[in-house]
Design a protein around this motif. Structure first.
Motif, PDB file in Angstrom:
ATOM      1  N   ILE A  81      53.030  41.376  60.584  1.00 52.60           N
ATOM      2  CA  ILE A  81      52.497  40.821  61.823  1.00 52.60           C
ATOM      3  C   ILE A  81      51.404  39.774  61.557  1.00 52.60           C
ATOM      4  N   PRO A  82      50.451  40.026  60.643  1.00 52.14           N
ATOM      5  CA  PRO A  82      49.473  38.967  60.335  1.00 52.14           C
ATOM      6  C   PRO A  82      50.121  37.678  59.837  1.00 52.14           C
ATOM      7  N   LEU A  83      51.219  37.803  59.072  1.00 46.12           N
ATOM      8  CA  LEU A  83      51.919  36.587  58.620  1.00 46.12           C
ATOM      9  C   LEU A  83      52.487  35.823  59.812  1.00 46.12           C
ATOM     10  N   LEU A  84      53.132  36.556  60.737  1.00 41.80           N
ATOM     11  CA  LEU A  84      53.665  35.923  61.947  1.00 41.80           C
ATOM     12  C   LEU A  84      52.533  35.305  62.762  1.00 41.80           C
ATOM     13  N   TYR A  85      51.439  36.031  62.843  1.00 41.89           N
ATOM     14  CA  TYR A  85      50.268  35.551  63.591  1.00 41.89           C
ATOM     15  C   TYR A  85      49.746  34.245  62.996  1.00 41.89           C
ATOM     16  N   CYS A  86      49.696  34.161  61.660  1.00 41.47           N
ATOM     17  CA  CYS A  86      49.234  32.925  60.992  1.00 41.47           C
ATOM     18  C   CYS A  86      50.114  31.741  61.353  1.00 41.47           C
ATOM     19  N   LEU A  87      51.440  31.975  61.387  1.00 45.96           N
ATOM     20  CA  LEU A  87      52.371  30.876  61.678  1.00 45.96           C
ATOM     21  C   LEU A  87      52.152  30.326  63.089  1.00 45.96           C
ATOM     22  N   ASN A 160      56.698  43.369  73.535  1.00 43.57           N
ATOM     23  CA  ASN A 160      57.249  43.179  72.186  1.00 43.57           C
ATOM     24  C   ASN A 160      56.208  42.519  71.285  1.00 43.57           C
ATOM     25  N   ASP A 161      56.501  42.525  69.990  1.00 45.79           N
ATOM     26  CA  ASP A 161      55.546  42.006  68.997  1.00 45.79           C
ATOM     27  C   ASP A 161      55.187  40.549  69.264  1.00 45.79           C
ATOM     28  N   TYR A 162      56.164  39.743  69.623  1.00 45.96           N
ATOM     29  CA  TYR A 162      55.921  38.311  69.806  1.00 45.96           C
ATOM     30  C   TYR A 162      54.942  38.060  70.958  1.00 45.96           C
ATOM     31  N   GLY A 239      41.105  43.150  68.448  1.00 44.84           N
ATOM     32  CA  GLY A 239      42.102  42.716  69.431  1.00 44.84           C
ATOM     33  C   GLY A 239      43.268  43.676  69.533  1.00 44.84           C
ATOM     34  N   PRO A 240      43.977  43.950  68.413  1.00 50.02           N
ATOM     35  CA  PRO A 240      45.098  44.897  68.489  1.00 50.02           C
ATOM     36  C   PRO A 240      44.679  46.286  68.936  1.00 50.02           C
ATOM     37  N   LEU A 241      43.498  46.746  68.483  1.00 48.39           N
ATOM     38  CA  LEU A 241      43.050  48.094  68.865  1.00 48.39           C
ATOM     39  C   LEU A 241      42.842  48.202  70.375  1.00 48.39           C
ATOM     40  N   LEU A 242      42.268  47.158  70.988  1.00 47.54           N
ATOM     41  CA  LEU A 242      42.054  47.198  72.441  1.00 47.54           C
ATOM     42  C   LEU A 242      43.361  47.006  73.208  1.00 47.54           C
ATOM     43  N   PHE A 252      49.655  51.880  64.582  1.00 43.24           N
ATOM     44  CA  PHE A 252      48.669  51.862  63.511  1.00 43.24           C
ATOM     45  C   PHE A 252      49.234  51.256  62.219  1.00 43.24           C
ATOM     46  N   GLU A 253      50.506  50.890  62.223  1.00 41.04           N
ATOM     47  CA  GLU A 253      51.074  50.161  61.078  1.00 41.04           C
ATOM     48  C   GLU A 253      51.223  48.684  61.425  1.00 41.04           C
ATOM     49  N   TRP A 254      50.566  48.240  62.487  1.00 44.75           N
ATOM     50  CA  TRP A 254      50.732  46.857  62.970  1.00 44.75           C
ATOM     51  C   TRP A 254      50.005  45.846  62.077  1.00 44.75           C
ATOM     52  N   THR A 255      48.826  46.205  61.590  1.00 45.98           N
ATOM     53  CA  THR A 255      48.082  45.326  60.661  1.00 45.98           C
ATOM     54  C   THR A 255      47.499  46.186  59.538  1.00 45.98           C
ATOM     55  N   PRO A 256      47.156  45.577  58.397  1.00 55.66           N
ATOM     56  CA  PRO A 256      46.589  46.370  57.290  1.00 55.66           C
ATOM     57  C   PRO A 256      45.297  47.077  57.675  1.00 55.66           C
ATOM     58  N   VAL A 257      44.440  46.428  58.476  1.00 58.03           N
ATOM     59  CA  VAL A 257      43.157  47.050  58.832  1.00 58.03           C
ATOM     60  C   VAL A 257      43.386  48.248  59.746  1.00 58.03           C
ATOM     61  N   LEU A 258      44.337  48.139  60.683  1.00 59.05           N
ATOM     62  CA  LEU A 258      44.662  49.294  61.534  1.00 59.05           C
ATOM     63  C   LEU A 258      45.229  50.440  60.693  1.00 59.05           C
ATOM     64  N   PHE A 259      46.037  50.102  59.709  1.00 55.49           N
ATOM     65  CA  PHE A 259      46.614  51.116  58.816  1.00 55.49           C
ATOM     66  C   PHE A 259      45.500  51.870  58.083  1.00 55.49           C
ATOM     67  N   ILE A 260      44.538  51.108  57.542  1.00 58.04           N
ATOM     68  CA  ILE A 260      43.433  51.728  56.795  1.00 58.04           C
ATOM     69  C   ILE A 260      42.552  52.549  57.739  1.00 58.04           C
ATOM     70  N   TYR A 261      42.283  52.004  58.919  1.00 62.41           N
ATOM     71  CA  TYR A 261      41.465  52.716  59.913  1.00 62.41           C
ATOM     72  C   TYR A 261      42.103  54.050  60.284  1.00 62.41           C
ATOM     73  N   ASN A 262      43.416  54.039  60.502  1.00 66.61           N
ATOM     74  CA  ASN A 262      44.113  55.258  60.883  1.00 66.61           C
ATOM     75  C   ASN A 262      44.051  56.297  59.773  1.00 66.61           C
ATOM     76  N   ARG A 263      44.254  55.845  58.521  1.00 61.21           N
ATOM     77  CA  ARG A 263      44.214  56.766  57.394  1.00 61.21           C
ATOM     78  C   ARG A 263      42.832  57.405  57.246  1.00 61.21           C
ATOM     79  N   ALA A 264      41.790  56.595  57.452  1.00 60.18           N
ATOM     80  CA  ALA A 264      40.434  57.089  57.216  1.00 60.18           C
ATOM     81  C   ALA A 264      39.924  57.955  58.362  1.00 60.18           C
ATOM     82  N   PHE A 265      40.061  57.474  59.600  1.00 59.07           N
ATOM     83  CA  PHE A 265      39.333  58.110  60.705  1.00 59.07           C
ATOM     84  C   PHE A 265      40.205  58.982  61.609  1.00 59.07           C
TER      85      PHE A 265
END
Length: 300
Positions: A81-87, A160-162, A239-242, A252-265
């Motif tokens: 998703i971050p790659l798509l977002y960059c484009l 949808n994701d887009y 943004g994604p969290l809100l 929680f697998e939408w971005t790497p930071v959300l993935f890490i946040y979910n694993r930790a907290f």
């Protein structure tokens, strides 16, 4: 004589060291120390005993968490998703910033300082507040914008994701386009006026001068802003969290930071969250280095 020079050099170095000391202290406290603690945390795994009623213990697992992170398909899939977002986001941000900076730099522009301030104003709004405002504007039933689209026969949905990526890109461009404009405008001001006058004397119009003279001469600033925005894109979090409140598309697998946040907290797997954080930091560092080398090569 050499001893005298050495004394002068030492006297010059001491004030410089005093001025730089706060930076190195903050660098150690805010970057090196957290990285070292994260690396230490990644060497352990928390295990429960007694069906969860006997408390938890930290078990040393060495590099197991790191090895698991390197082959975890769910973690690497979160980069999609971050790659798509960059484009979508980076070209729009750069294009809008360059266009507005060129308009401000035009000889026909008036009230330049007012427009610089007006364009920069959204950037001072905290990202979380801006996202809350836009979440309201994206909510069907209470948003006048969504209702207006519905009446025009253009229903808006975050289904949808887009659509979600476009919604977040819209928020970020609104926040950051003015900031990019200020940087590009400052770079345009550094162009020797003789070059622009020479292009005008040679018969180049305003558009030709902008595209053939001004834009090539600020490629360094454009590249720098692009690299910073790519790095920021992979760090999407607020943004994604809100927006999760409005759509089930954002997981929680939408971005790497959300993935890490979910694993930790949420899952309390601090060791694995630390390991994925290290892999994520290394990936961002490599991307930053590649972007810097590419920008340096093109501006050389």
């Amino acid at each position: 004589m050499p001893r005298s020079r050495a004394g002068v050099t030492q006297r010059q170095h001491r004030p410089a060291a005093l001025f730089l000391a706060p930076f190195y202290v903050m660098f150690l406290l805010c970057l090196i120390a957290p990285l070292a603690y994260t690396a230490w945390l990644s060497l352990f795994h928390e295990e429960s005993s007694g069906l969860g009623f006997g408390g938890t213990t930290n078990v040393f697992v060495g590099l197991d968490n790191l090895q698991k992170a390197l082959v975890d398909t769910a973690f690497w899939k979160s980069f999609r998703i971050p790659l798509l977002y960059c484009l979508i986001y980076v070209p729009v941000m750069i294009g809008a910033g360059v266009l507005m900076a060129l308009l401000l730099d035009s000889v026909y522009a008036r009230a330049k300082q007012f427009f610089q301030l007006a364009l920069y104003a959204p950037h001072v709004i905290p990202g979380v507040i801006a996202t809350i405002i836009w979440v309201y504007l994206y909510t069907p039933g209470i948003s006048p914008v969504v209702d207006a689209f519905d009446r025009l026969g253009l229903p808006w949905s975050l289904g949808n994701d887009y659509a979600v990526v476009a919604a977040i890109a819209n928020i970020t461009v609104w926040l950051g386009a003015g900031y990019a404009t200020v940087i590009f405008f400052a770079a345009l001001q550094a162009i020797p006026r003789e070059l622009i006058e020479a292009a005008t004397i040679d018969g180049a119009g305003a558009v030709r001068t902008a595209l053939s003279v001004k834009v090539p001469l600020i490629r360094g600033a454009i590249g720098m802003v692009a690299v910073f925005n790519v790095i920021a894109s992979f760090q999407m979090f607020a943004g994604p969290l809100l927006l999760r409140q409005q759509t089930r598309t954002v997981t929680f697998e939408w971005t790497p930071v959300l993935f890490i946040y979910n694993r930790a907290f949420n899952l309390k797997d601090y060791g694995y969250a630390a390991a994925t954080s290290l892999v994520f930091a290394a990936a961002i560092g490599l991307a930053c280095y590649a972007g810097h080398r590419l920008t340096k090569r093109r501006t050389a």
